[in-house]
Design a protein around this motif. Structure first.
Motif, PDB file in Angstrom:
ATOM      1  N   GLY A 305      30.849  58.227  33.342  1.00  0.00           N
ATOM      2  CA  GLY A 305      31.484  58.863  33.909  1.00  0.00           C
ATOM      3  C   GLY A 305      32.127  57.086  34.346  1.00  0.00           C
ATOM      4  N   GLY A 306      33.439  57.378  34.382  1.00  0.00           N
ATOM      5  CA  GLY A 306      34.109  56.170  35.413  1.00  0.00           C
ATOM      6  C   GLY A 306      33.038  56.117  36.964  1.00  0.00           C
ATOM      7  N   ILE A 307      33.090  54.880  37.123  1.00  0.00           N
ATOM      8  CA  ILE A 307      33.044  54.804  38.953  1.00  0.00           C
ATOM      9  C   ILE A 307      34.654  53.806  39.387  1.00  0.00           C
ATOM     10  CG2 ILE A 307      31.609  53.619  40.446  1.00  0.00           C
ATOM     11  CD1 ILE A 307      30.257  55.807  38.096  1.00  0.00           C
ATOM     12  N   ALA A 308      35.349  52.914  38.781  1.00  0.00           N
ATOM     13  CA  ALA A 308      36.311  52.746  39.351  1.00  0.00           C
ATOM     14  C   ALA A 308      37.112  51.701  37.952  1.00  0.00           C
ATOM     15  CB  ALA A 308      35.715  51.451  40.491  1.00  0.00           C
ATOM     16  N   CYS A 309      38.174  51.332  38.477  1.00  0.00           N
ATOM     17  CA  CYS A 309      39.409  51.080  37.191  1.00  0.00           C
ATOM     18  C   CYS A 309      39.975  50.054  38.044  1.00  0.00           C
ATOM     19  CB  CYS A 309      40.243  52.173  35.838  1.00  0.00           C
ATOM     20  SG  CYS A 309      40.685  52.869  36.798  1.00  0.00           S
ATOM     21  N   ASP A 310      40.601  48.692  37.283  1.00  0.00           N
ATOM     22  CA  ASP A 310      42.310  48.349  37.716  1.00  0.00           C
ATOM     23  C   ASP A 310      42.597  47.573  36.734  1.00  0.00           C
ATOM     24  OD1 ASP A 310      43.376  46.505  39.858  1.00  0.00           O
ATOM     25  OD2 ASP A 310      42.181  45.223  39.627  1.00  0.00           O
ATOM     26  N   LEU A 311      43.970  47.212  36.532  1.00  0.00           N
ATOM     27  CA  LEU A 311      44.666  47.019  36.147  1.00  0.00           C
ATOM     28  C   LEU A 311      45.953  46.067  35.850  1.00  0.00           C
ATOM     29  CD1 LEU A 311      46.278  48.770  32.935  1.00  0.00           C
ATOM     30  CD2 LEU A 311      47.724  49.659  35.117  1.00  0.00           C
ATOM     31  N   THR A 312      45.686  45.287  35.196  1.00  0.00           N
ATOM     32  CA  THR A 312      47.093  43.472  35.490  1.00  0.00           C
ATOM     33  C   THR A 312      47.606  43.840  33.750  1.00  0.00           C
ATOM     34  OG1 THR A 312      47.495  41.687  35.791  1.00  0.00           O
ATOM     35  CG2 THR A 312      45.545  42.469  34.402  1.00  0.00           C
ATOM     36  N   VAL A 313      48.862  43.278  33.497  1.00  0.00           N
ATOM     37  CA  VAL A 313      49.463  43.461  32.445  1.00  0.00           C
ATOM     38  C   VAL A 313      49.891  41.764  32.634  1.00  0.00           C
ATOM     39  CG1 VAL A 313      52.043  43.377  31.424  1.00  0.00           C
ATOM     40  CG2 VAL A 313      50.326  45.576  32.412  1.00  0.00           C
ATOM     41  N   ALA A 314      49.283  41.142  31.386  1.00  0.00           N
ATOM     42  CA  ALA A 314      49.751  39.349  30.923  1.00  0.00           C
ATOM     43  C   ALA A 314      50.707  39.593  29.561  1.00  0.00           C
ATOM     44  CB  ALA A 314      48.129  39.247  30.560  1.00  0.00           C
ATOM     45  N   GLY A 315      51.751  39.214  29.201  1.00  0.00           N
ATOM     46  CA  GLY A 315      51.680  38.686  28.607  1.00  0.00           C
ATOM     47  C   GLY A 315      53.440  40.120  27.450  1.00  0.00           C
ATOM     48  N   GLY A 316      52.492  40.925  28.521  1.00  0.00           N
ATOM     49  CA  GLY A 316      53.208  42.676  28.206  1.00  0.00           C
ATOM     50  C   GLY A 316      52.107  43.073  27.422  1.00  0.00           C
ATOM     51  N   ILE A 317      51.192  42.709  27.343  1.00  0.00           N
ATOM     52  CA  ILE A 317      50.064  43.099  27.104  1.00  0.00           C
ATOM     53  C   ILE A 317      48.971  43.957  28.115  1.00  0.00           C
ATOM     54  CG2 ILE A 317      47.856  43.262  25.813  1.00  0.00           C
ATOM     55  CD1 ILE A 317      49.010  40.951  24.313  1.00  0.00           C
ATOM     56  N   PRO A 318      49.174  45.433  28.084  1.00  0.00           N
ATOM     57  CA  PRO A 318      48.212  46.055  29.507  1.00  0.00           C
ATOM     58  C   PRO A 318      45.896  45.717  29.202  1.00  0.00           C
ATOM     59  CG  PRO A 318      49.336  47.630  28.322  1.00  0.00           C
ATOM     60  CD  PRO A 318      49.645  46.256  27.604  1.00  0.00           C
ATOM     61  N   TYR A 319      45.691  45.217  30.263  1.00  0.00           N
ATOM     62  CA  TYR A 319      44.150  45.039  29.812  1.00  0.00           C
ATOM     63  C   TYR A 319      43.606  46.002  31.444  1.00  0.00           C
ATOM     64  CZ  TYR A 319      45.076  40.559  27.722  1.00  0.00           C
ATOM     65  OH  TYR A 319      45.088  40.093  26.528  1.00  0.00           O
ATOM     66  N   ALA A 320      42.340  46.634  30.737  1.00  0.00           N
ATOM     67  CA  ALA A 320      42.259  47.813  31.824  1.00  0.00           C
ATOM     68  C   ALA A 320      40.493  47.186  32.454  1.00  0.00           C
ATOM     69  CB  ALA A 320      41.866  48.758  31.471  1.00  0.00           C
ATOM     70  N   ALA A 321      40.317  47.058  33.569  1.00  0.00           N
ATOM     71  CA  ALA A 321      38.950  46.942  33.730  1.00  0.00           C
ATOM     72  C   ALA A 321      38.071  48.059  34.561  1.00  0.00           C
ATOM     73  CB  ALA A 321      39.031  45.379  34.727  1.00  0.00           C
ATOM     74  N   VAL A 322      36.770  48.383  33.795  1.00  0.00           N
ATOM     75  CA  VAL A 322      35.969  49.915  34.010  1.00  0.00           C
ATOM     76  C   VAL A 322      34.946  49.501  34.616  1.00  0.00           C
ATOM     77  CG1 VAL A 322      35.377  52.180  33.787  1.00  0.00           C
ATOM     78  CG2 VAL A 322      37.548  50.675  32.342  1.00  0.00           C
ATOM     79  N   MET A 323      34.322  50.163  35.064  1.00  0.00           N
ATOM     80  CA  MET A 323      32.305  50.294  35.804  1.00  0.00           C
ATOM     81  C   MET A 323      32.621  51.154  35.495  1.00  0.00           C
ATOM     82  SD  MET A 323      31.404  49.176  39.824  1.00  0.00           S
ATOM     83  CE  MET A 323      31.559  47.520  39.884  1.00  0.00           C
ATOM     84  N   GLN A 324      31.158  51.633  34.927  1.00  0.00           N
ATOM     85  CA  GLN A 324      31.091  53.099  34.975  1.00  0.00           C
ATOM     86  C   GLN A 324      29.476  52.837  34.904  1.00  0.00           C
ATOM     87  OE1 GLN A 324      31.871  53.914  30.430  1.00  0.00           O
ATOM     88  NE2 GLN A 324      32.600  52.171  29.868  1.00  0.00           N
ATOM     89  N   ALA A 325      29.335  53.959  34.966  1.00  0.00           N
ATOM     90  CA  ALA A 325      28.136  54.677  34.558  1.00  0.00           C
ATOM     91  C   ALA A 325      26.988  54.128  33.943  1.00  0.00           C
ATOM     92  CB  ALA A 325      27.185  56.171  35.139  1.00  0.00           C
ATOM     93  N   SER A 326      26.186  53.035  33.691  1.00  0.00           N
ATOM     94  CA  SER A 326      25.737  52.872  32.353  1.00  0.00           C
ATOM     95  C   SER A 326      24.362  53.469  32.506  1.00  0.00           C
ATOM     96  CB  SER A 326      24.809  51.401  32.865  1.00  0.00           C
ATOM     97  OG  SER A 326      24.365  51.255  31.924  1.00  0.00           O
TER      98      SER A 326
END
Length: 387
Positions: A305-326
């Motif tokens: 399950g996800g806890i938090a996320c963030d998103l950015t776009v570089a050179g037209g490519i989306p990147y997503a960061a996810v913190m999730q329960a481990s």
């Protein structure tokens, strides 16, 4: 009888285990790369075996900016990139807020400490290359949001709003303004506020966006985008804030989630990622808004399950960061990118063991050459990078 255990293939997870072959895993189910082989009786009650370790170069590890001890005791951590592509960070020791600069080898404080009683919730922005720290400070039972701008060697502090608590606010710089969105929790139901602060004139205005909360806001040039979830059904709404501060609500993306992030994309597009619950677990779904419509931009199943996320776009490519329960004792932080219509891991795990006492927040930044990720891992914080 088996004479070997484990696998050096880091792409394998605990889900790939069979009675004949299994990995030696971390608590999050990922492979440790340890292989125990040539197990045999060594006489009496002894056994002999050989141990091999997978090539850590295959893990594509993230580089830590500085030492693990640089931000060993900080309750909040925020980073931002200057127009020169230099990266700065704001951090605190519970009473004083500091601004530090990364020179590609070490951190150094570049401004006097900013006294703030019960400091917390700091966020760093650049307004026309001027460092601006947003923070809350609690006095006499009330919590006030301040903006502190570093001008001519000293901090100029301006109060923006009262009754802003905890970390439930987000901010972005666009054109001649800073936009800050937060949830007014003093009402019977959540009331999402949007503040416009114009540093040149010191003018502060505020509007209400109704029963919404948990904002995410990012900007590109003169335009900002704000996403928030509605109360009580968690339907995500997205707003476009133009250079004249006019607010346009975009068509609903048909996404229901409590974990999401928004980011401007290329050619006036905007991306949204959201953790969506399903019968088979949770997926992180991406959407792209272009020419008046939302389009699905791929999804991938999350291991927990996800806890938090963030998103950015570089050179037209989306990147997503996810913190999730481990596991029951930790979170895991990972970054994914959307390339050739497929989401794929970007590097190895950023951190496999984030203390659950940490505030669940991750923030992605890019200078279009490197991806940076800032996050807390109680009792400290980290900034890591990967090209």
């Amino acid at each position: 009888n088996r004479t070997s255990f484990g696998s050096a293939d880091f792409t394998r997870t605990i889900a790939d285990n069979t009675p004949e072959e299994s990995i030696i895993s971390f608590s999050d189910g990922s492979n440790s790369g340890i292989v125990i082989k040539n197990v045999s009786a060594g006489g009496g009650e002894n056994i002999t075996f050989d141990v091999e370790f997978g090539d850590l170069g295959d893990l594509e590890l993230w580089d830590t900016c500085g030492l693990d001890t640089d931000f060993a005791f900080t309750s909040q951590f925020s980073a931002a990139i200057h127009s020169s592509n230099d990266i700065y960070a704001v951090h605190d020791d519970g009473e004083t807020v500091y601004l530090s600069h990364w020179n590609n080898s070490s951190w150094s404080k570049v401004a006097p400490g900013l006294p703030a009683a019960a400091a917390g919730s700091e966020r760093l922005l650049f307004y026309r290359d001027i460092p601006c720290i947003l923070y809350t400070s609690q006095r006499d039972g009330s919590s006030t949001l301040f903006a502190a701008m570093f001008v001519n060697g000293s901090w100029d502090t301006i109060p923006l709003a009262s009754n802003v608590y905890n970390r439930d606010y987000q901010a972005a710089a666009a054109g001649d303004s800073l936009y800050i969105s937060y949830t007014d929790t003093l009402e019977a139901t959540p009331d999402l506020k949007l503040i416009r602060f114009q540093p040149d004139s010191r003018e502060v205005t505020s509007v209400s966006l109704g029963e919404r909360y948990n904002p995410s806001i990012q900007a590109e040039g003169d335009t900002a985008y704000l996403a928030a979830r509605s109360f009580p059904d968690n339907q995500i709404s997205v707003y476009k804030i133009a250079v004249d501060a006019s607010i346009e609500e975009l068509p609903a993306p048909e996404a229901v989630s409590s974990i999401f992030a928004v980011s401007p994309g290329e050619e006036e597009s905007v991306y949204l990622c959201a953790a969506i619950d399903g019968d088979d677990g949770q997926t992180l779904q991406a959407y792209r808004f272009s020419e008046g419509n939302w389009y699905a931009a791929g999804d991938f199943a999350m291991t927990a399950g996800g806890i938090a996320c963030d998103l950015t776009v570089a050179g037209g490519i989306p990147y997503a960061a996810v913190m999730q329960a481990s596991s029951g004792e930790s979170y895991k932080v990972s970054v994914y990118r959307y390339k050739d219509a497929v989401w794929e891991p970007f590097g190895g795990a950023v951190d496999r063991s984030v203390d659950t006492a940490s505030y669940p927040e991750v923030a992605l930044h890019t200078d279009n050459e490197y991806i940076y990720i800032a996050y807390t891992n109680y009792p400290g914080a980290f900034l890591k990078t990967k090209k």
